[in-house]
Design an enzyme around this catalytic site. Structure first.
Site: not given
Length: 366
Positions: A56, A228, A165, A204
Site C-alpha cells: 500500500e 538422527s 525414482t 548425492d
C-alpha cells in the site's frame, strides 16, 4: 465511484503484482496494491521484502495526490499494527482514499479485523472478498502457519513413467530434463526452507540451494537435514553453502560430530527422541522460525513417513517419459497391505514441462 464489475479486473492486477514478491517477502505474506482514480490506475506497488514498505505504501507513493478520493485494491487486509513498518490502514486513511477493496481478511491475530476496523471508523467504504480464492493461494503457507503454527509442506518428487525414482544402486541423476530441474529451482526459491533426509546428503551430496541467479533475490532458503545419528559429513555442500543449514538429530547423535558440524557453520538441533527424528516436532520448530512453506526433497523412506503421518499438504511430481524397471526404487516407501489402505489424492493440475509432466496433487483429507 468505480463500478463493482471492474473490481475483479483491478484486483487481478494487484494479485499479479503480489506474485513479484514470491521469493523475497518471507516470513511476511505476498501482497499487491493498485490505486485507481476516475477509472485509471494511478499507483501500483507490492511488498518486496520483509522490513521494507508494504504494498500500500509503494502504491500510495506512486499515486501521490491522485490517491485522494480514489479506490485502493489490496490482496490482503491492510495491517493495523506497528511492526517494522507503520500500519498501512492508517496510510490509506491519511492519503484520503475513499474506498478500499480487499481480497481477503488477514488471519494473523495481530491484524485480523483490525485494519478493516480502522478503515470503517474513518468512513472509508470497504468491500471484502473480491478474488478471495486466488488471493488465498498466494499465501496459503502463511495462513496455515497463522492458524496452526505449522508451515505448509510440499514434497517435490521425480519419477519415471513406471513410478521409479532411482536405480537399485541409488543412481538417480537425471530422471527429468533441464526444464523440470529449472522448475525445481523456482520451487526452492519460493520456499522458506528445503528439507531432506541424511540419505540424500550421503548419496548425492545435495546442496539444496537456489543456484539460478535470477531466482535468488538476495536470500537462500533454510536448509534442513534430518539426521538422527549425525552422519552428515562436515565438508558436505549442504553445510558449507550460502545461507543457513539446520541439522536435526536425536540424543543418540554423535556429540563430537555435533561440535565439528557447528564449527563448520551448521546449527545442530538435538531432539529428546532416541532413535528417530520426530517429524511433528520438526515442523513445529520450523513454524516457530516463521517458515511459511517447506519444500521436501528426499527419498522414498522419508517421503513415505511424512505421507503416512499426514504431514504432506501437496505433492509435486515430475514424471519423465522413461522406464527404469522393476529393480528400481519406488516413489514412496509405504508398505500398505490392501486396497482399503490406499491413499487417495486429488489432482489439482497437470502440465507439460519440457518433455516431462508436472503433476500437482493433494492428499485427500476428507
Amino acid at each position: 465511484m468505480i463500478p463493482q464489475a471492474l473490481d475483479g479486473c483491478f484486483m487481478a492486477r494487484a494479485i499479479e503484482l503480489a506474485r513479484r514478491g514470491c521469493n523475497t517477502t518471507m516470513p511476511n505474506p505476498r501482497v499487491g496494491c493498485v490505486v485507481v482514480n476516475n477509472g485509471v490506475i494511478v499507483g501500483e506497488g507490492w511488498h518486496e521484502r520483509a522490513g521494507q514498505p508494504h504494498a500500500e505504501v509503494h502504491a500510495l507513493r506512486v499515486a501521490g495526490s491522485q490517491a485522494k478520493g480514489g479506490t485502493a485494491y489490496v490482496t490482503l487486509e491492510p495491517c493495523s499494527h506497528y511492526g517494522r513498518t507503520p500500519p498501512c490502514a492508517e496510510a490509506l486513511k491519511v492519503a484520503g482514499i475513499a474506498r478500499v477493496v480487499v481480497a481477503m481478511q488477514d488471519n494473523n491475530p495481530v491484524v485480523s479485523g483490525g485494519g478493516l476496523a480502522i478503515l470503517h471508523e474513518a468512513g472509508i467504504a470497504v468491500s471484502c472478498g473480491v478474488l478471495q480464492e486466488e488471493a488465498h493461494s498466494l499465501n496459503e503457507g502463511f495462513f496455515q502457519r497463522m492458524a496452526t503454527g505449522i508451515p505448509l509442506v510440499r514434497a517435490k518428487l521425480a519419477m519415471s513413467l513406471d513410478g521409479r525414482t532411482a536405480m537399485g544402486s541409488g543412481e538417480s541423476q537425471w530422471i527429468t530434463g533441464a526444464p523440470a530441474r529449472s522448475e525445481v529451482q523456482r520451487l526452492r526459491a519460493q520456499s522458506c526452507a528445503v528439507m531432506t533426509g541424511v540419505g540424500s546428503i550421503l548419496r548425492d551430496d545435495s546442496a539444496l540451494t537456489v543456484r539460478e541467479p535470477g531466482l535468488v533475490g538476495g536470500r537462500q532458503p533454510l536448509r534442513v537435514v534430518l539426521d538422527s545419528q549425525l552422519q552428515t559429513p562436515v565438508d558436505a555442500r549442504v553445510v558449507s553453502g550460502p545461507g543457513q543449514c539446520l541439522i536435526v538429530t536425536t540424543i543418540n547423535g554423535d556429540a563430537r560430530k555435533k561440535v565439528q558440524l557447528e564449527q563448520a557453520g551448521a546449527e545442530v538441533l538435538v531432539q529428546s527422541s532416541e532413535h528417530r527424528v520426530n517429524l511433528n516436532e520438526v515442523l513445529a520448530e520450523l513454524g516457530r522460525r516463521q517458515c511459511n512453506e517447506v519444500l521436501l526433497e528426499t527419498g522414498a523412506h522419508l517421503a513415505g513417513a511424512m505421507l503416512a503421518e499426514h504431514l504432506l499438504d501437496e505433492l509435486i511430481v515430475f514424471m519423465a517419459p522413461v522406464l527404469m524397471g522393476s529393480m528400481a526404487r519406488p516413489l514412496f516407501h509405504l508398505p500398505l497391505q490392501s486396497m482399503a489402505e490406499k491413499r487417495q489424492l486429488v489432482i489439482k493440475d497437470i502440465r507439460a514441462v519440457g518433455d516431462d509432466w508436472k503433476i500437482t496433487a493433494r492428499p485427500n483429507k476428507g
